[in-house]
Design a protein around this motif. Structure first.
Motif, short mmCIF file in Angstrom:
data_model
loop_
_atom_site.label_atom_id
_atom_site.label_comp_id
_atom_site.label_asym_id
_atom_site.label_seq_id
_atom_site.Cartn_x
_atom_site.Cartn_y
_atom_site.Cartn_z
N GLN A 1 1.15 11.67 3.47
CA GLN A 1 1.00 12.37 4.75
C GLN A 1 1.48 13.81 4.61
OE1 GLN A 1 3.35 11.15 8.20
NE2 GLN A 1 1.62 11.57 9.55
N TYR B 1 0.72 5.47 1.12
CA TYR B 1 0.04 6.50 1.87
C TYR B 1 0.70 7.85 1.60
CZ TYR B 1 -1.71 2.55 4.64
OH TYR B 1 -2.28 1.37 5.04
N PHE C 1 6.57 -0.34 7.35
CA PHE C 1 6.51 0.82 6.47
C PHE C 1 7.90 1.11 5.92
CE2 PHE C 1 2.30 2.65 7.15
CZ PHE C 1 1.89 2.05 8.33
N ALA D 1 0.85 -1.19 0.00
CA ALA D 1 0.00 0.00 0.00
C ALA D 1 0.88 1.24 0.00
CB ALA D 1 -0.92 0.00 1.22
N PRO E 1 -1.96 10.09 8.04
CA PRO E 1 -1.75 9.52 6.70
C PRO E 1 -3.08 9.29 5.98
CG PRO E 1 -0.42 8.38 8.32
CD PRO E 1 -1.38 9.24 9.08
N TYR F 1 -3.69 0.47 -2.71
CA TYR F 1 -3.46 -0.79 -2.03
C TYR F 1 -3.40 -1.90 -3.06
CZ TYR F 1 -8.54 -1.38 -2.47
OH TYR F 1 -9.81 -1.48 -2.96
N GLY G 1 10.75 4.00 4.83
CA GLY G 1 11.24 5.14 5.57
C GLY G 1 10.64 6.48 5.15
N TYR H 1 4.62 7.14 1.97
CA TYR H 1 5.12 5.94 2.62
C TYR H 1 4.55 4.70 1.94
CZ TYR H 1 6.45 8.94 6.56
OH TYR H 1 7.01 9.91 7.35
N TYR I 1 2.95 -10.35 9.14
CA TYR I 1 3.27 -9.60 10.35
C TYR I 1 4.72 -9.87 10.74
CZ TYR I 1 -1.71 -8.73 10.78
OH TYR I 1 -2.99 -8.32 10.55
N PRO I 2 5.40 -8.87 11.27
CA PRO I 2 4.92 -7.51 11.56
C PRO I 2 4.74 -6.68 10.29
CG PRO I 2 7.26 -7.63 11.98
CD PRO I 2 6.83 -9.03 11.64
N LEU I 3 3.67 -5.90 10.26
CA LEU I 3 3.50 -4.94 9.18
C LEU I 3 4.66 -3.96 9.24
CD1 LEU I 3 -0.29 -4.10 9.64
CD2 LEU I 3 0.74 -5.92 8.24
N PHE J 1 1.72 -5.54 3.62
CA PHE J 1 0.77 -6.27 4.46
C PHE J 1 0.76 -7.76 4.06
CE2 PHE J 1 -2.76 -6.20 1.32
CZ PHE J 1 -2.36 -5.13 0.51
N LEU K 1 -4.68 6.89 2.75
CA LEU K 1 -4.43 5.77 1.85
C LEU K 1 -4.63 6.21 0.41
CD1 LEU K 1 -3.96 2.70 1.40
CD2 LEU K 1 -6.45 2.42 1.60
N GLN L 1 3.90 0.52 2.49
CA GLN L 1 3.65 -0.39 3.62
C GLN L 1 3.32 -1.78 3.07
OE1 GLN L 1 -0.17 -0.26 5.51
NE2 GLN L 1 0.35 -2.32 6.20
N GLN M 1 -7.41 3.85 -4.26
CA GLN M 1 -8.43 4.01 -3.23
C GLN M 1 -9.49 5.00 -3.73
OE1 GLN M 1 -9.51 2.63 -0.75
NE2 GLN M 1 -10.31 4.01 0.81
#
Lengths: 120, 107
Positions: free
Chosen positions: B38, B36, B98, B34, B44, B49, B100, B87, B94-96, B91, B46, B89, B55
Protein backbone atom coordinates in the motif's frame (compact mmCIF):
# COMPACT_ATOMS: atom_id res chain seq x y z
CA UNK A 1 -10.87 -3.93 -16.83
CA UNK A 2 -12.05 -4.53 -13.28
CA UNK A 3 -13.40 -1.40 -11.62
CA UNK A 4 -14.82 -0.92 -8.14
CA UNK A 5 -16.33 2.45 -7.29
CA UNK A 6 -17.40 3.12 -3.71
CA UNK A 7 -19.85 5.81 -2.64
CA UNK A 8 -21.94 6.75 0.35
CA UNK A 9 -19.31 7.85 2.82
CA UNK A 10 -19.57 11.06 4.79
CA UNK A 11 -19.95 12.65 8.20
CA UNK A 12 -22.47 11.16 10.61
CA UNK A 13 -23.14 11.53 14.32
CA UNK A 14 -22.66 8.77 16.85
CA UNK A 15 -25.59 6.40 16.68
CA UNK A 16 -26.39 7.30 13.09
CA UNK A 17 -26.52 5.18 9.95
CA UNK A 18 -24.92 5.13 6.53
CA UNK A 19 -25.12 2.81 3.55
CA UNK A 20 -22.02 2.33 1.46
CA UNK A 21 -22.28 1.17 -2.13
CA UNK A 22 -19.68 -0.35 -4.43
CA UNK A 23 -20.45 -0.45 -8.14
CA UNK A 24 -18.53 -3.24 -9.84
CA UNK A 25 -17.70 -3.71 -13.51
CA UNK A 26 -15.33 -5.64 -15.73
CA UNK A 27 -16.05 -9.11 -14.31
CA UNK A 28 -18.94 -11.51 -13.68
CA UNK A 29 -20.06 -10.11 -10.34
CA UNK A 30 -21.88 -13.17 -9.00
CA UNK A 31 -18.86 -15.42 -9.53
CA UNK A 32 -16.72 -13.74 -6.88
CA UNK A 33 -16.72 -13.18 -3.17
CA UNK A 34 -16.78 -9.49 -2.24
CA UNK A 35 -15.69 -7.78 0.92
CA UNK A 36 -15.16 -4.60 2.88
CA UNK A 37 -11.91 -3.63 4.58
CA UNK A 38 -11.41 -0.43 6.55
CA UNK A 39 -8.46 1.69 7.57
CA UNK A 40 -8.63 4.24 10.36
CA UNK A 41 -6.56 7.41 9.79
CA UNK A 42 -2.86 6.57 10.10
CA UNK A 43 -3.58 2.96 11.05
CA UNK A 44 -3.43 -0.46 9.45
CA UNK A 45 -5.94 -2.50 7.52
CA UNK A 46 -8.89 -4.15 9.31
CA UNK A 47 -11.24 -6.63 7.73
CA UNK A 48 -14.94 -5.79 8.14
CA UNK A 49 -17.09 -8.28 6.23
CA UNK A 50 -17.31 -10.62 3.25
CA UNK A 51 -20.17 -12.13 1.27
CA UNK A 52 -20.02 -15.17 -0.98
CA UNK A 53 -20.48 -14.94 -4.72
CA UNK A 54 -24.05 -16.17 -4.55
CA UNK A 55 -24.83 -14.05 -1.51
CA UNK A 56 -25.84 -16.97 0.69
CA UNK A 57 -22.99 -16.66 3.18
CA UNK A 58 -21.74 -13.60 5.01
CA UNK A 59 -19.13 -13.10 7.72
CA UNK A 60 -18.39 -10.16 9.98
CA UNK A 61 -15.70 -8.90 12.29
CA UNK A 62 -16.80 -9.05 15.92
CA UNK A 63 -16.49 -5.27 16.17
CA UNK A 64 -19.31 -4.74 13.64
CA UNK A 65 -21.44 -7.86 14.11
CA UNK A 66 -25.05 -6.95 14.76
CA UNK A 67 -24.56 -3.37 13.55
CA UNK A 68 -23.37 -3.77 9.95
CA UNK A 69 -25.02 -5.79 7.17
CA UNK A 70 -23.35 -6.72 3.91
CA UNK A 71 -25.44 -7.47 0.84
CA UNK A 72 -25.15 -7.63 -2.93
CA UNK A 73 -27.49 -6.99 -5.87
CA UNK A 74 -26.64 -9.14 -8.86
CA UNK A 75 -28.92 -7.15 -11.17
CA UNK A 76 -27.07 -3.93 -10.37
CA UNK A 77 -23.57 -5.42 -9.94
CA UNK A 78 -23.42 -3.58 -6.66
CA UNK A 79 -22.14 -4.44 -3.18
CA UNK A 80 -23.55 -2.71 -0.12
CA UNK A 81 -22.63 -2.18 3.50
CA UNK A 82 -25.43 -0.98 5.75
CA UNK A 83 -23.89 0.55 8.86
CA UNK A 84 -26.11 1.24 11.87
CA UNK A 85 -25.39 2.42 15.41
CA UNK A 86 -22.17 4.02 14.26
CA UNK A 87 -19.45 4.77 16.77
CA UNK A 88 -16.44 7.12 16.64
CA UNK A 89 -14.18 4.06 16.35
CA UNK A 90 -15.87 3.23 13.02
CA UNK A 91 -14.21 6.31 11.51
CA UNK A 92 -12.10 5.05 8.61
CA UNK A 93 -11.65 4.79 4.90
CA UNK A 94 -13.78 1.86 3.75
CA UNK A 95 -12.51 -0.16 0.81
CA UNK A 96 -14.60 -2.47 -1.32
CA UNK A 97 -12.61 -5.45 -2.57
CA UNK A 98 -13.11 -8.32 -5.01
CA UNK A 99 -12.14 -11.84 -4.07
CA UNK A 100 -10.04 -14.21 -6.12
CA UNK A 101 -12.93 -16.66 -6.43
CA UNK A 102 -16.51 -17.43 -5.32
CA UNK A 103 -15.36 -17.99 -1.77
CA UNK A 104 -12.31 -17.36 0.35
CA UNK A 105 -10.68 -14.27 1.69
CA UNK A 106 -8.00 -12.99 -0.67
CA UNK A 107 -8.72 -9.73 -2.46
CA UNK A 108 -7.21 -9.04 -5.86
CA UNK A 109 -8.89 -5.75 -6.75
CA UNK A 110 -9.75 -2.85 -4.48
CA UNK A 111 -11.76 0.33 -4.89
CA UNK A 112 -10.35 3.77 -4.15
CA UNK A 113 -12.08 3.92 -0.77
CA UNK A 114 -14.75 6.10 0.80
CA UNK A 115 -14.24 8.01 4.04
CA UNK A 116 -16.69 7.57 6.90
CA UNK A 117 -16.36 10.00 9.78
CA UNK A 118 -18.38 9.45 12.94
CA UNK A 119 -18.47 12.46 15.23
CA UNK A 120 -19.10 12.24 18.94
CA UNK B 1 -8.86 -15.14 16.38
CA UNK B 2 -5.55 -15.62 14.58
CA UNK B 3 -3.07 -12.85 15.36
CA UNK B 4 -0.43 -11.88 12.79
CA UNK B 5 2.75 -10.18 13.96
CA UNK B 6 4.91 -8.48 11.36
CA UNK B 7 8.54 -7.51 11.76
CA UNK B 8 10.08 -5.13 11.39
CA UNK B 9 7.37 -2.51 11.62
CA UNK B 10 9.72 0.02 10.07
CA UNK B 11 12.61 -0.59 7.69
CA UNK B 12 15.05 1.87 6.16
CA UNK B 13 16.78 0.56 3.04
CA UNK B 14 18.53 1.67 -0.14
CA UNK B 15 17.71 1.06 -3.78
CA UNK B 16 19.17 -2.31 -4.76
CA UNK B 17 19.00 -3.78 -1.24
CA UNK B 18 17.52 -7.19 -0.54
CA UNK B 19 14.69 -6.78 1.95
CA UNK B 20 12.82 -9.42 3.96
CA UNK B 21 9.67 -8.87 6.02
CA UNK B 22 8.46 -11.57 8.39
CA UNK B 23 4.90 -12.42 9.40
CA UNK B 24 4.23 -14.77 12.29
CA UNK B 25 0.83 -16.31 12.96
CA UNK B 26 -0.44 -17.13 16.44
CA UNK B 27 -1.48 -20.58 15.21
CA UNK B 28 -0.86 -22.67 12.12
CA UNK B 29 -2.51 -21.40 8.95
CA UNK B 30 -0.96 -23.79 6.41
CA UNK B 31 -0.28 -21.61 3.36
CA UNK B 32 -3.34 -19.41 3.68
CA UNK B 33 -1.42 -16.15 3.69
CA UNK B 34 -1.41 -13.14 1.36
CA UNK B 35 0.80 -10.07 1.09
CA UNK B 36 -0.33 -6.60 0.03
CA UNK B 37 1.51 -3.38 -0.82
CA UNK B 38 0.00 0.00 0.00
CA UNK B 39 1.28 3.43 -0.98
CA UNK B 40 0.12 6.60 0.81
CA UNK B 41 -3.41 7.61 -0.15
CA UNK B 42 -3.88 4.55 -2.33
CA UNK B 43 -5.72 1.25 -2.06
CA UNK B 44 -3.80 -1.90 -1.19
CA UNK B 45 -2.45 -4.04 -4.03
CA UNK B 46 -2.26 -7.83 -3.88
CA UNK B 47 1.30 -9.08 -4.34
CA UNK B 48 1.30 -12.71 -3.25
CA UNK B 49 -1.31 -15.25 -2.14
CA UNK B 50 -1.16 -18.81 -0.89
CA UNK B 51 2.13 -17.82 0.74
CA UNK B 52 4.20 -17.99 -2.43
CA UNK B 53 2.02 -17.51 -5.54
CA UNK B 54 2.88 -14.28 -7.32
CA UNK B 55 -0.19 -12.32 -8.41
CA UNK B 56 -0.38 -11.63 -12.13
CA UNK B 57 1.52 -8.50 -13.14
CA UNK B 58 3.64 -8.31 -9.99
CA UNK B 59 7.40 -8.06 -10.67
CA UNK B 60 9.43 -11.20 -10.06
CA UNK B 61 11.68 -9.41 -7.57
CA UNK B 62 8.87 -10.03 -5.08
CA UNK B 63 8.68 -13.51 -3.57
CA UNK B 64 6.95 -15.18 -0.67
CA UNK B 65 7.83 -18.21 1.40
CA UNK B 66 6.80 -20.10 4.49
CA UNK B 67 3.99 -22.21 5.86
CA UNK B 68 2.41 -22.96 9.19
CA UNK B 69 3.22 -20.02 11.44
CA UNK B 70 6.16 -18.23 9.83
CA UNK B 71 6.18 -16.44 6.50
CA UNK B 72 8.50 -14.11 4.62
CA UNK B 73 8.08 -11.52 1.92
CA UNK B 74 11.34 -10.83 0.11
CA UNK B 75 12.16 -8.06 -2.35
CA UNK B 76 15.33 -9.19 -4.10
CA UNK B 77 16.47 -5.76 -5.29
CA UNK B 78 14.55 -2.80 -3.91
CA UNK B 79 13.34 -0.33 -6.53
CA UNK B 80 12.23 3.29 -5.97
CA UNK B 81 8.59 2.34 -6.54
CA UNK B 82 8.76 -0.31 -3.79
CA UNK B 83 8.93 2.21 -0.96
CA UNK B 84 5.55 1.60 0.65
CA UNK B 85 3.80 -0.24 3.47
CA UNK B 86 3.37 -3.99 3.34
CA UNK B 87 0.70 -6.06 5.07
CA UNK B 88 0.25 -9.79 5.53
CA UNK B 89 -3.25 -11.27 5.80
CA UNK B 90 -4.44 -14.73 6.76
CA UNK B 91 -7.40 -16.36 5.06
CA UNK B 92 -7.29 -19.68 6.88
CA UNK B 93 -10.35 -18.86 8.95
CA UNK B 94 -12.75 -16.10 9.88
CA UNK B 95 -12.31 -13.49 11.13
CA UNK B 96 -9.80 -12.58 8.45
CA UNK B 97 -6.90 -10.74 10.02
CA UNK B 98 -4.09 -8.48 8.85
CA UNK B 99 -0.68 -7.93 10.30
CA UNK B 100 0.16 -4.53 11.72
CA UNK B 101 2.13 -3.49 8.65
CA UNK B 102 5.76 -2.89 7.72
CA UNK B 103 6.79 0.47 6.35
CA UNK B 104 9.75 0.46 3.95
CA UNK B 105 11.43 3.83 3.61
CA UNK B 106 14.40 5.20 1.72
CA UNK B 107 17.70 5.27 3.61
Amino acid sequence: EVQLLESGGGLVQTGGSLRLSCAASGFTFSNYVMGWVRQAPGKGLKWVSVISGGGSSAYYADSVKGRFTISRDKSKNTLYLQMNSLRPEDTAVYYCAKGLGPSGGVFDYWGQGTLVTVSS
Amino acid sequence: DIQLTQSPSFLSASVGDRVTITCRASQGISSYLAWYQQKPGKAPKLLIYAASTLQSGVPSRFSGSGSGTEFNLTISSLQPEDFASYYCQQFNSYPLTFGGGSQVEIK
